[in-house]
Scaffold this motif. Structure first.
Motif, PDB file in Angstrom:
ATOM      1  N   MET A 236      -9.525   3.923  -9.228  1.00 52.91           N
ATOM      2  CA  MET A 236      -8.092   4.127  -9.559  1.00 52.91           C
ATOM      3  C   MET A 236      -7.801   3.614 -11.098  1.00 52.91           C
ATOM      4  SD  MET A 236      -6.226   2.506  -6.018  1.00 52.91           S
ATOM      5  CE  MET A 236      -7.282   1.191  -5.939  1.00 52.91           C
ATOM      6  N   GLU A 237      -7.361   4.560 -11.779  1.00 52.79           N
ATOM      7  CA  GLU A 237      -7.129   4.133 -13.277  1.00 52.79           C
ATOM      8  C   GLU A 237      -5.513   3.867 -13.462  1.00 52.79           C
ATOM      9  OE1 GLU A 237      -8.513   7.224 -15.861  1.00 52.79           O
ATOM     10  OE2 GLU A 237     -10.070   7.589 -14.414  1.00 52.79           O
ATOM     11  N   SER A 238      -5.365   3.055 -14.358  1.00 52.35           N
ATOM     12  CA  SER A 238      -4.052   2.915 -14.789  1.00 52.35           C
ATOM     13  C   SER A 238      -3.476   4.110 -15.699  1.00 52.35           C
ATOM     14  CB  SER A 238      -3.951   1.584 -15.280  1.00 52.35           C
ATOM     15  OG  SER A 238      -4.524   1.187 -16.510  1.00 52.35           O
ATOM     16  N   LEU A 239      -2.366   4.211 -16.021  1.00 48.50           N
ATOM     17  CA  LEU A 239      -1.726   5.138 -16.860  1.00 48.50           C
ATOM     18  C   LEU A 239      -1.981   6.535 -16.479  1.00 48.50           C
ATOM     19  CD1 LEU A 239      -2.204   3.499 -20.346  1.00 48.50           C
ATOM     20  CD2 LEU A 239      -0.036   3.370 -18.787  1.00 48.50           C
ATOM     21  N   GLN A 240      -2.054   6.797 -15.194  1.00 53.38           N
ATOM     22  CA  GLN A 240      -2.432   8.449 -14.618  1.00 53.38           C
ATOM     23  C   GLN A 240      -1.202   8.621 -13.809  1.00 53.38           C
ATOM     24  OE1 GLN A 240      -5.907   8.539 -12.362  1.00 53.38           O
ATOM     25  NE2 GLN A 240      -4.862   7.185 -10.715  1.00 53.38           N
ATOM     26  N   ARG A 241      -1.093   9.948 -14.035  1.00 57.41           N
ATOM     27  CA  ARG A 241       0.011  10.700 -13.067  1.00 57.41           C
ATOM     28  C   ARG A 241      -0.725  11.157 -11.781  1.00 57.41           C
ATOM     29  NH1 ARG A 241       3.476  15.412 -15.549  1.00 57.41           N
ATOM     30  NH2 ARG A 241       2.599  14.098 -17.361  1.00 57.41           N
ATOM     31  N   ILE A 242       0.016  10.789 -10.768  1.00 59.91           N
ATOM     32  CA  ILE A 242      -0.535  10.899  -9.353  1.00 59.91           C
ATOM     33  C   ILE A 242       0.421  12.075  -8.742  1.00 59.91           C
ATOM     34  CG2 ILE A 242      -0.855   9.921  -7.275  1.00 59.91           C
ATOM     35  CD1 ILE A 242      -1.562   7.472  -8.679  1.00 59.91           C
ATOM     36  N   ASP A 243       0.053  12.917  -8.374  1.00 58.26           N
ATOM     37  CA  ASP A 243       0.803  14.204  -7.771  1.00 58.26           C
ATOM     38  C   ASP A 243       0.739  13.975  -6.213  1.00 58.26           C
ATOM     39  OD1 ASP A 243       1.591  16.658  -6.337  1.00 58.26           O
ATOM     40  OD2 ASP A 243       1.797  17.521  -8.488  1.00 58.26           O
ATOM     41  N   LEU A 244       1.518  13.329  -5.506  1.00 54.10           N
ATOM     42  CA  LEU A 244       1.515  13.113  -4.145  1.00 54.10           C
ATOM     43  C   LEU A 244       1.388  14.594  -3.298  1.00 54.10           C
ATOM     44  CD1 LEU A 244       4.313  10.489  -3.903  1.00 54.10           C
ATOM     45  CD2 LEU A 244       1.934  10.279  -4.270  1.00 54.10           C
ATOM     46  N   HIS A 245       2.178  15.665  -3.732  1.00 56.67           N
ATOM     47  CA  HIS A 245       1.954  16.875  -3.052  1.00 56.67           C
ATOM     48  C   HIS A 245       0.620  17.468  -3.010  1.00 56.67           C
ATOM     49  CE1 HIS A 245       6.520  16.731  -2.170  1.00 56.67           C
ATOM     50  NE2 HIS A 245       6.747  16.694  -3.584  1.00 56.67           N
ATOM     51  N   GLU A 246      -0.002  17.390  -4.292  1.00 56.62           N
ATOM     52  CA  GLU A 246      -1.336  17.553  -4.585  1.00 56.62           C
ATOM     53  C   GLU A 246      -2.266  17.076  -3.647  1.00 56.62           C
ATOM     54  OE1 GLU A 246      -2.523  20.877  -5.736  1.00 56.62           O
ATOM     55  OE2 GLU A 246      -0.238  21.147  -6.093  1.00 56.62           O
ATOM     56  N   THR A 247      -2.130  15.702  -3.690  1.00 61.52           N
ATOM     57  CA  THR A 247      -3.079  14.782  -3.111  1.00 61.52           C
ATOM     58  C   THR A 247      -2.847  15.145  -1.440  1.00 61.52           C
ATOM     59  OG1 THR A 247      -2.850  12.889  -4.810  1.00 61.52           O
ATOM     60  CG2 THR A 247      -3.568  12.338  -2.442  1.00 61.52           C
ATOM     61  N   SER A 248      -1.961  15.171  -0.779  1.00 60.47           N
ATOM     62  CA  SER A 248      -1.423  15.444   0.549  1.00 60.47           C
ATOM     63  C   SER A 248      -2.183  16.787   1.044  1.00 60.47           C
ATOM     64  CB  SER A 248      -0.032  15.232   0.915  1.00 60.47           C
ATOM     65  OG  SER A 248       0.771  16.253   0.628  1.00 60.47           O
ATOM     66  N   LYS A 249      -2.074  17.856   0.249  1.00 60.68           N
ATOM     67  CA  LYS A 249      -2.663  19.012   0.608  1.00 60.68           C
ATOM     68  C   LYS A 249      -4.031  19.171   0.495  1.00 60.68           C
ATOM     69  CE  LYS A 249       0.581  21.648  -2.113  1.00 60.68           C
ATOM     70  NZ  LYS A 249       1.005  22.602  -3.168  1.00 60.68           N
ATOM     71  N   ALA A 250      -4.619  18.217  -0.229  1.00 59.28           N
ATOM     72  CA  ALA A 250      -6.036  18.187  -0.329  1.00 59.28           C
ATOM     73  C   ALA A 250      -6.648  17.519   0.710  1.00 59.28           C
ATOM     74  CB  ALA A 250      -6.748  17.585  -1.606  1.00 59.28           C
TER      75      ALA A 250
ATOM     76  N   ALA B  78      -6.007  10.557   7.349  1.00 56.89           N
ATOM     77  CA  ALA B  78      -6.474   9.901   5.773  1.00 56.89           C
ATOM     78  C   ALA B  78      -5.459   8.850   5.361  1.00 56.89           C
ATOM     79  CB  ALA B  78      -6.573  11.148   4.981  1.00 56.89           C
ATOM     80  N   ASN B  79      -5.968   7.726   4.823  1.00 56.80           N
ATOM     81  CA  ASN B  79      -5.253   6.786   4.190  1.00 56.80           C
ATOM     82  C   ASN B  79      -5.947   6.411   2.925  1.00 56.80           C
ATOM     83  OD1 ASN B  79      -3.389   4.616   3.926  1.00 56.80           O
ATOM     84  ND2 ASN B  79      -4.350   3.417   5.191  1.00 56.80           N
ATOM     85  N   VAL B  80      -5.436   7.149   1.617  1.00 56.05           N
ATOM     86  CA  VAL B  80      -6.246   7.299   0.425  1.00 56.05           C
ATOM     87  C   VAL B  80      -5.184   6.530  -0.407  1.00 56.05           C
ATOM     88  CG1 VAL B  80      -6.598   8.894  -1.422  1.00 56.05           C
ATOM     89  CG2 VAL B  80      -6.618   9.827   1.052  1.00 56.05           C
ATOM     90  N   PRO B  81      -6.235   5.401  -1.015  1.00 54.47           N
ATOM     91  CA  PRO B  81      -5.562   4.356  -2.094  1.00 54.47           C
ATOM     92  C   PRO B  81      -5.270   5.285  -3.359  1.00 54.47           C
ATOM     93  CG  PRO B  81      -7.859   3.612  -1.281  1.00 54.47           C
ATOM     94  CD  PRO B  81      -7.488   4.978  -0.660  1.00 54.47           C
ATOM     95  N   LEU B  82      -4.017   5.020  -3.819  1.00 51.86           N
ATOM     96  CA  LEU B  82      -3.527   5.670  -4.975  1.00 51.86           C
ATOM     97  C   LEU B  82      -3.508   4.777  -6.089  1.00 51.86           C
ATOM     98  CD1 LEU B  82      -0.471   7.578  -3.548  1.00 51.86           C
ATOM     99  CD2 LEU B  82      -2.636   8.538  -4.043  1.00 51.86           C
ATOM    100  N   ASN B  83      -3.061   3.579  -6.180  1.00 55.12           N
ATOM    101  CA  ASN B  83      -2.889   2.701  -7.370  1.00 55.12           C
ATOM    102  C   ASN B  83      -2.465   1.337  -6.932  1.00 55.12           C
ATOM    103  OD1 ASN B  83      -2.593   2.199 -10.208  1.00 55.12           O
ATOM    104  ND2 ASN B  83      -0.869   3.611 -10.438  1.00 55.12           N
ATOM    105  N   LEU B  84      -2.992   0.401  -7.839  1.00 57.48           N
ATOM    106  CA  LEU B  84      -2.683  -1.126  -7.649  1.00 57.48           C
ATOM    107  C   LEU B  84      -1.303  -1.475  -8.864  1.00 57.48           C
ATOM    108  CD1 LEU B  84      -6.433  -2.461  -8.001  1.00 57.48           C
ATOM    109  CD2 LEU B  84      -4.962  -2.346  -5.696  1.00 57.48           C
ATOM    110  N   VAL B  85      -0.665  -2.406  -7.986  1.00 59.25           N
ATOM    111  CA  VAL B  85       0.521  -2.835  -8.706  1.00 59.25           C
ATOM    112  C   VAL B  85       0.471  -4.383  -8.241  1.00 59.25           C
ATOM    113  CG1 VAL B  85       3.076  -3.029  -8.845  1.00 59.25           C
ATOM    114  CG2 VAL B  85       2.059  -0.769  -8.155  1.00 59.25           C
TER     115      VAL B  85
END
Length: 112
Positions: A1-15, A21-28
């Protein structure tokens, strides 16, 4: 997980393939954001060290508690406090939601 990246939720869920599936996206700070794609129920469990928030994106997410069931529709948010027993499942064929929880969250499986 990199910071300063755009995450497309629709593309992630389609893939995602498979029934769950429980996919980590980002840390806050000390929390993690995950995308969860479900086509079957997850088991009864609780988290002794973290609350857990669900934001429904697609389909209907059913959250079963010991005395009631909550249905989340796209755009709805629900938080389960730590130590509260719950089970999640999709209503219909598939649900997609974001979860927000402590990065080191513990999950304790329980059988009702």
């Amino acid at each position: 997980m990199e910071s300063l990246q755009r995450i497309d939720l629709h593309e992630t869920s389609k893939a995602v393939a498979g029934s769950y599936a429980n996919v980590p996206l980002n840390l806050v700070n000390d929390h993690i954001i995950r995308i969860s794609i479900m086509t079957e129920p997850f088991y009864w469990h609780y988290h002794p060290n973290s609350d857990e928030s669900f934001l429904c994106l697609e389909g209907v997410l059913v959250i079963d508690l010991e005395g009631e069931s909550i249905e989340l529709h796209p755009g709805q948010l629900f938080t389960i406090p730590r130590n509260v027993l719950h089970k999640t499942s999709p209503k219909g064929g598939r649900s997609v939601n974001l979860t927000f929880e402590l990065e080191g969250m513990e999950t304790v499986r329980n059988v009702l």
